[in-house]
Design an enzyme around this catalytic site. Sequence first.
Site, mmCIF file in Angstrom:
data_model
loop_
_atom_site.group_PDB
_atom_site.id
_atom_site.type_symbol
_atom_site.label_atom_id
_atom_site.label_comp_id
_atom_site.label_asym_id
_atom_site.label_seq_id
_atom_site.Cartn_x
_atom_site.Cartn_y
_atom_site.Cartn_z
ATOM 1 N N ALA A 66 60.042 50.443 -20.961
ATOM 2 C CA ALA A 66 58.932 49.756 -21.591
ATOM 3 C C ALA A 66 58.933 50.142 -23.069
ATOM 4 C CB ALA A 66 57.635 50.178 -20.928
ATOM 5 N N GLU A 132 60.214 58.865 -17.765
ATOM 6 C CA GLU A 132 58.813 58.908 -18.218
ATOM 7 C C GLU A 132 58.284 60.330 -18.337
ATOM 8 O OE1 GLU A 132 59.999 56.855 -15.910
ATOM 9 O OE2 GLU A 132 59.235 54.831 -16.247
HETATM 10 N N1 CAA Z 1 60.814 51.640 -26.484
HETATM 11 C C1 CAA Z 1 60.850 51.307 -27.792
HETATM 12 N N2 CAA Z 1 61.976 51.381 -28.527
HETATM 13 C C2 CAA Z 1 63.094 51.831 -27.927
HETATM 14 C C3 CAA Z 1 63.117 52.206 -26.570
HETATM 15 C C4 CAA Z 1 61.894 52.093 -25.840
HETATM 16 N N3 CAA Z 1 61.831 52.386 -24.533
HETATM 17 N N4 CAA Z 1 64.358 52.635 -26.256
HETATM 18 C C5 CAA Z 1 65.096 52.507 -27.382
HETATM 19 N N5 CAA Z 1 64.341 52.026 -28.385
HETATM 20 C C6 CAA Z 1 64.759 51.760 -29.770
HETATM 21 C C7 CAA Z 1 64.900 53.031 -30.559
HETATM 22 O O1 CAA Z 1 63.630 53.468 -31.021
HETATM 23 C C8 CAA Z 1 65.805 52.607 -31.682
HETATM 24 O O2 CAA Z 1 65.062 51.870 -32.601
HETATM 25 P P1 CAA Z 1 65.234 52.171 -34.195
HETATM 26 O O3 CAA Z 1 66.652 51.755 -34.479
HETATM 27 O O4 CAA Z 1 64.198 51.292 -34.828
HETATM 28 O O5 CAA Z 1 65.008 53.640 -34.377
HETATM 29 C C9 CAA Z 1 66.742 51.616 -30.971
HETATM 30 O O6 CAA Z 1 66.050 51.208 -29.783
HETATM 31 C C10 CAA Z 1 68.054 52.236 -30.559
HETATM 32 O O7 CAA Z 1 67.791 53.385 -29.773
HETATM 33 P P2 CAA Z 1 68.368 54.845 -30.116
HETATM 34 O O8 CAA Z 1 68.657 54.978 -31.584
HETATM 35 O O9 CAA Z 1 67.446 55.853 -29.514
HETATM 36 O O10 CAA Z 1 69.755 54.784 -29.320
HETATM 37 P P3 CAA Z 1 70.560 56.026 -28.715
HETATM 38 O O11 CAA Z 1 71.874 55.455 -28.306
HETATM 39 O O12 CAA Z 1 70.543 57.185 -29.644
HETATM 40 O O13 CAA Z 1 69.740 56.474 -27.394
HETATM 41 C C11 CAA Z 1 68.503 56.107 -25.354
HETATM 42 C C12 CAA Z 1 69.619 55.615 -26.299
HETATM 43 C C13 CAA Z 1 68.918 57.446 -24.736
HETATM 44 C C14 CAA Z 1 68.326 55.067 -24.276
HETATM 45 C C15 CAA Z 1 67.209 56.314 -26.166
HETATM 46 O O14 CAA Z 1 66.944 55.139 -26.913
HETATM 47 C C16 CAA Z 1 65.992 56.580 -25.308
HETATM 48 O O15 CAA Z 1 65.810 57.698 -24.814
HETATM 49 N N6 CAA Z 1 65.109 55.574 -25.151
HETATM 50 C C17 CAA Z 1 63.851 55.724 -24.426
HETATM 51 C C18 CAA Z 1 64.077 55.797 -22.930
HETATM 52 C C19 CAA Z 1 62.743 55.959 -22.227
HETATM 53 O O16 CAA Z 1 62.059 56.944 -22.379
HETATM 54 N N7 CAA Z 1 62.367 54.964 -21.425
HETATM 55 C C20 CAA Z 1 61.119 54.972 -20.697
HETATM 56 C C21 CAA Z 1 60.062 54.264 -21.479
HETATM 57 S S1 CAA Z 1 58.429 54.449 -20.792
HETATM 58 C C22 CAA Z 1 58.407 53.388 -19.489
HETATM 59 O O17 CAA Z 1 59.335 52.646 -19.250
HETATM 60 C C23 CAA Z 1 57.146 53.424 -18.663
HETATM 61 C C24 CAA Z 1 57.245 52.652 -17.402
HETATM 62 O O18 CAA Z 1 57.304 53.189 -16.322
HETATM 63 C C25 CAA Z 1 57.243 51.231 -17.431
#
Ligand code: CAA
Length: 258
Positions: A66, A132
């Site tokens: 999300a 999460e």
């Molecule tokens: N929400 C918003 N933006 C996100 C995102 C997310 N879940 N995941 C990635 N992005 C964005 C990053 O912020 C980044 O944007 P910017 O270029 O503007 O900084 C872009 O996507 C590229 O991501 P990264 O630079 O972080 O890429 P990476 O290769 O270094 O890492 C990753 C990849 C490990 C997947 C990392 O992006 C990450 O940890 N993302 C979040 C994963 C996460 O926590 N997901 C759960 C979300 S909460 C949820 O889903 C609740 C639910 O139950 C519904």
Amino acid sequence: DADYETIAVRIAGRVATITLRRPEALNALNLRMMRELVEAAHRLDDDRAISVLILEGSARAFAAGADIKEMADRSYSEMYLADWFTAWDRLTAIRKPMIAAVAGYALGGGCELAMLCDVIVAAQSARFGQPEVKLGIPPGIGGSQRLTRAVGKAKAMELCLTGRMMDAHEAERGGLVARVVPDDELGREVGELAEAMAAASLAALLTIKECVNRAFETPLAEGVRFERRAFHAAFATADQKEGMAAFAGKRPPVFTHG
Ligand code: CAA
């Protein structure tokens, strides 16, 4: 398609493919994408010319969760009054088979979205997880429930409590994923799987999906009775007559989807 900003829809024969397209955010699921995806899926579900839906992301991410930035500053009452995420449940009302084609990250809401589909096919690059816990929240689109049903308590607890990602082969061993394929063959493999389903009677596809899903909602004897009634009802369809006549005539069936 001009109607959609965060997804694209393409149709080939009786198969419709929905592509998530916020690659700059690794397909993070924001409100707009949720609305567009749910609306498109229902529109395709209502279209008698379509039998099977495919949901795909990009090569790098199915969806990385999300949209964290969209949620970060919201209050409890905003989340509660908006009933945040509940609209995703509308995907459970889709009656046609939905296949998730997963390459790259399927994390948090991305993993949950894949699990809202009926079959998950994973590319070797696929990574599944419920991270999460690292954000100070539990899963919110059914991850704690559907992952537990898919892979069992021990693995679901471990994954949800640590946020660890599992690779495609671990996901297949655990029963989350139907099969693993090389990344450059994901599109073709999923296309062939969808074609194979779409060649069948639409009524049979809908009935079978409904029967399998019953297994998660009812005691066994009740589910078996439900299936038996669905089996009897199939004898009212033209496709049952055609399917069985084609078998007897040693020819391929021509289903009318009626
Ligand atoms: N929400 C918003 N933006 C996100 C995102 C997310 N879940 N995941 C990635 N992005 C964005 C990053 O912020 C980044 O944007 P910017 O270029 O503007 O900084 C872009 O996507 C590229 O991501 P990264 O630079 O972080 O890429 P990476 O290769 O270094 O890492 C990753 C990849 C490990 C997947 C990392 O992006 C990450 O940890 N993302 C979040 C994963 C996460 O926590 N997901 C759960 C979300 S909460 C949820 O889903 C609740 C639910 O139950 C519904």
